[in-house]
Design an enzyme around this catalytic site. Sequence first.
Site, PDB file in Angstrom:
ATOM      1  N   HIS A  97     -14.467  16.449  12.278  1.00  0.00           N
ATOM      2  CA  HIS A  97     -13.480  15.381  12.110  1.00  0.00           C
ATOM      3  C   HIS A  97     -14.054  14.035  12.568  1.00  0.00           C
ATOM      4  O   HIS A  97     -14.049  13.056  11.817  1.00  0.00           O
ATOM      5  CB  HIS A  97     -12.214  15.721  12.903  1.00  0.00           C
ATOM      6  CG  HIS A  97     -11.144  14.684  12.835  1.00  0.00           C
ATOM      7  ND1 HIS A  97     -10.092  14.754  11.946  1.00  0.00           N
ATOM      8  CD2 HIS A  97     -10.960  13.519  13.526  1.00  0.00           C
ATOM      9  CE1 HIS A  97      -9.313  13.693  12.101  1.00  0.00           C
ATOM     10  NE2 HIS A  97      -9.816  12.924  13.057  1.00  0.00           N
ATOM     11  N   GLU A  98     -14.563  14.007  13.794  1.00  0.00           N
ATOM     12  CA  GLU A  98     -15.094  12.739  14.315  1.00  0.00           C
ATOM     13  C   GLU A  98     -16.308  12.293  13.498  1.00  0.00           C
ATOM     14  O   GLU A  98     -16.519  11.098  13.298  1.00  0.00           O
ATOM     15  CB  GLU A  98     -15.449  12.862  15.801  1.00  0.00           C
ATOM     16  CG  GLU A  98     -14.268  13.192  16.728  1.00  0.00           C
ATOM     17  CD  GLU A  98     -13.056  12.266  16.599  1.00  0.00           C
ATOM     18  OE1 GLU A  98     -13.240  11.062  16.325  1.00  0.00           O
ATOM     19  OE2 GLU A  98     -11.906  12.756  16.749  1.00  0.00           O
TER      20      GLU A  98
END
Length: 498
Positions: A262-263
């Site tokens: 995600h990051e």
Amino acid sequence: MKEKIEQFKKYITELEYLKNAIEILYWDMRVGIPVKAVERRSEMLGYLSGELYKKQTSEVMEGFLSELSKFENLDVISSAMVKKAIKEFEDTKAIPEAKNSEFVIVAANSEAAWEKAKAASDFSLFQPHLAKIVELKKEFIGYLGYETTPYDRLLDFYEPGITVEKLDVIFDELKQAILTLLDKIRNTKVNLDNSLFKVNTPKEIQKQFNNMILKKIGFDFEAGRMDESVHPFTINFGNTDVRITTKYIEDDIASAIFGTIHEAGHAIYEQDIPDFLNGTQLAQGASMGIHESQSRFYENIVGRSKSFWKYFYPELQKSFTQFKDRSLDSFYKSLNKVEPSLIRIEADELTYGLHIIIRYEIEKELFNGSLKVEDLPKVWNEKYKAYLGIEPSKDSEGVLQDVHWSGGDFGYFPSYLLGNLYGAQFLNKLLKDMPELYRTFEAGNFEPVHEWLKDNIHVHGSVYKPDELVKKVTGEELTAKYFIQYLNDKYSEIYDLN
Ligand code: CO
């Protein structure tokens, strides 16, 4: 005209330097600051933010803006740069400095109160602080003004162009679709077992595996780094220094894997933003929602797809030996298990939307309607019961679970769900341009998807507003239909529906 623009960009570059310096201090504070250093660091941050405010609202700035706004026929980028600077100037100026300082202090106390209240699972400890925050936010809306409803002004801050009128239609359609699908899933006999994800696995093993994925999907370690923090986040100081953090939980390997991907999605976006946007304030993502569309694209559309794991599963089995006898198919399905839960950040891809819609409905009522802060726990629990069929037994797993409201971030939650909608709409177009997309994942080739996102989205920074960007990329206005379609297709296969 050209000369004036160059002078302005020089001034903006100085602003960007100050902002970056402040952000580096924040990063350091959240990643590894010694306990005793916190107080002096907060003072430094307060001082530097004051300097930034002076520069943002100075007479020099005002002079630039009044001259530049007279120019006609500016190119797309210069015009977007001037518009953005004017909006920022007007918004900053609209709030009296004393009010702003008051808010900073109230918010700091409120965040501290929230932490205590959450630990004690007692909303009443937080309630007076939250009431004050809401009152101040309402005052701010008064200073800033709004077109149709007060809550629109808060939405606009994170997602320019999005209004209650638009969201009501989109979220309503989505809510019905999710509830219908959830109902079908509840009525199947399919029972997915995801207990192997909870087998205790040392941090070092997880770390190695996640680093391998990061490199493979296109995170540039020469223009970024990965550290650890309590709450994972991405922060950047230009496109050559983009930092992400992750959190390893030894008895939940999925948490770090998908948190990291995600990051990385946020980070790849920032790393791709072209150099020529430096000095324009446009060298950043288009909005919170578009940013979330990129992180969620990597996390869910890429990272939770069967094709992705066709490539990575043998590697995963080597690192996490508990999976050695589990088939890919069974692994993939258990990875996507649907299960209504109380905590937003632990939710699966399907029920996640309901967590956001609940927060949206509550925030809207707080600012546009008659909902009182004191009634929040009751309303919260009723909505969880109605939409997810489960009810928190204590405030810490209910109304107190998220930090956002304590700092006054109302209007932020919808960006997460908008990210899912934008992402699915982008995917629809991407598959038309590149029907073989999933086969490239199976081959471990993540260049084509990266290139497409870069050429169509990342390269524009925030030159276009989110609604303009979506139209430009997909030829359509924002719609819920592609995300609904995506959910239906995905879960019909996993749960053997129809
Ligand atoms: Co995110």
